[in-house]
Design a protein around this motif. Structure first.
Motif, PDB file in Angstrom:
ATOM      1  N   HIS A  79       5.590 -14.933  -3.098  1.00 56.75           N
ATOM      2  CA  HIS A  79       5.526 -13.731  -3.294  1.00 56.75           C
ATOM      3  C   HIS A  79       4.441 -13.164  -3.389  1.00 56.75           C
ATOM      4  N   PHE A  80       3.551 -13.183  -4.415  1.00 56.97           N
ATOM      5  CA  PHE A  80       2.801 -13.076  -4.853  1.00 56.97           C
ATOM      6  C   PHE A  80       1.425 -12.961  -3.647  1.00 56.97           C
ATOM      7  N   ILE A  81       1.211 -14.107  -3.442  1.00 58.11           N
ATOM      8  CA  ILE A  81       0.364 -14.589  -2.262  1.00 58.11           C
ATOM      9  C   ILE A  81       0.490 -13.684  -1.610  1.00 58.11           C
ATOM     10  N   THR A  82       2.170 -13.430  -0.538  1.00 60.87           N
ATOM     11  CA  THR A  82       2.173 -12.805   0.581  1.00 60.87           C
ATOM     12  C   THR A  82       1.284 -11.800   0.144  1.00 60.87           C
TER      13      THR A  82
ATOM     14  N   VAL B 272      -1.048 -10.265  -1.665  1.00 62.33           N
ATOM     15  CA  VAL B 272      -2.532 -10.607  -2.360  1.00 62.33           C
ATOM     16  C   VAL B 272      -2.878 -10.836  -0.244  1.00 62.33           C
ATOM     17  N   HIS B 273      -2.227 -11.373   0.422  1.00 58.80           N
ATOM     18  CA  HIS B 273      -3.352 -11.841   2.282  1.00 58.80           C
ATOM     19  C   HIS B 273      -2.531 -10.219   2.638  1.00 58.80           C
ATOM     20  N   ASN B 274      -2.161  -9.902   1.543  1.00 62.25           N
ATOM     21  CA  ASN B 274      -1.423  -7.935   3.248  1.00 62.25           C
ATOM     22  C   ASN B 274      -2.266  -6.719   2.389  1.00 62.25           C
ATOM     23  N   GLY B 275      -3.251  -7.506   1.322  1.00 63.88           N
ATOM     24  CA  GLY B 275      -3.801  -6.197   0.696  1.00 63.88           C
ATOM     25  C   GLY B 275      -2.883  -5.563  -0.429  1.00 63.88           C
ATOM     26  N   GLN B 276      -2.268  -5.192  -0.762  1.00 59.10           N
ATOM     27  CA  GLN B 276      -0.949  -5.238  -1.503  1.00 59.10           C
ATOM     28  C   GLN B 276      -2.048  -4.462  -3.286  1.00 59.10           C
ATOM     29  N   PHE B 277      -2.528  -4.818  -3.135  1.00 54.73           N
ATOM     30  CA  PHE B 277      -3.395  -4.716  -4.620  1.00 54.73           C
ATOM     31  C   PHE B 277      -5.056  -4.170  -4.408  1.00 54.73           C
ATOM     32  N   GLY B 278      -5.318  -3.735  -3.414  1.00 54.84           N
ATOM     33  CA  GLY B 278      -6.579  -3.122  -3.328  1.00 54.84           C
ATOM     34  C   GLY B 278      -7.555  -3.717  -3.147  1.00 54.84           C
ATOM     35  N   ASP B 279      -8.909  -4.186  -3.420  1.00 56.18           N
ATOM     36  CA  ASP B 279     -10.393  -4.980  -3.324  1.00 56.18           C
ATOM     37  C   ASP B 279     -10.262  -5.413  -4.576  1.00 56.18           C
TER      38      ASP B 279
END
Length: 73
Positions: free
Chosen positions: A61-64, A66-73
């Motif tokens: 879930h975390f890696i997904t 990150v790949h989807n840009g849910q944590f910003g730059d």
């Protein structure tokens, strides 16, 4: 609750693809650990430093995210 430490003696660690190779911020992940966990460590303190372990499903879930840009730059 603190449980028993997983045996990581045969773990195959790989460095993050975002690591820059000049001694900066580097994270390593061992994807072949048993028991449904994903161990993560700081390259600068390896092999004797602390290791965080995450349930494999939560790591996915975390890696997904990150790949989807849910944590910003």
């Amino acid at each position: 609750m603190i449980g028993s430490q997983p045996d990581l003696s045969t773990a195959h660690w790989r460095k993050s693809t975002h690591s820059n190779g000049d001694g900066g911020d580097c994270v390593e992940v061992a994807a072949n650990a048993s028991g449904g966990i994903v161990p993560v460590r700081d390259t600068k303190t390896a092999p004797t430093g602390a290791v965080l372990t995450f349930p494999a499903s939560q790591w996915t879930h975390f890696i997904t995210a990150v790949h989807n840009g849910q944590f910003g730059d």
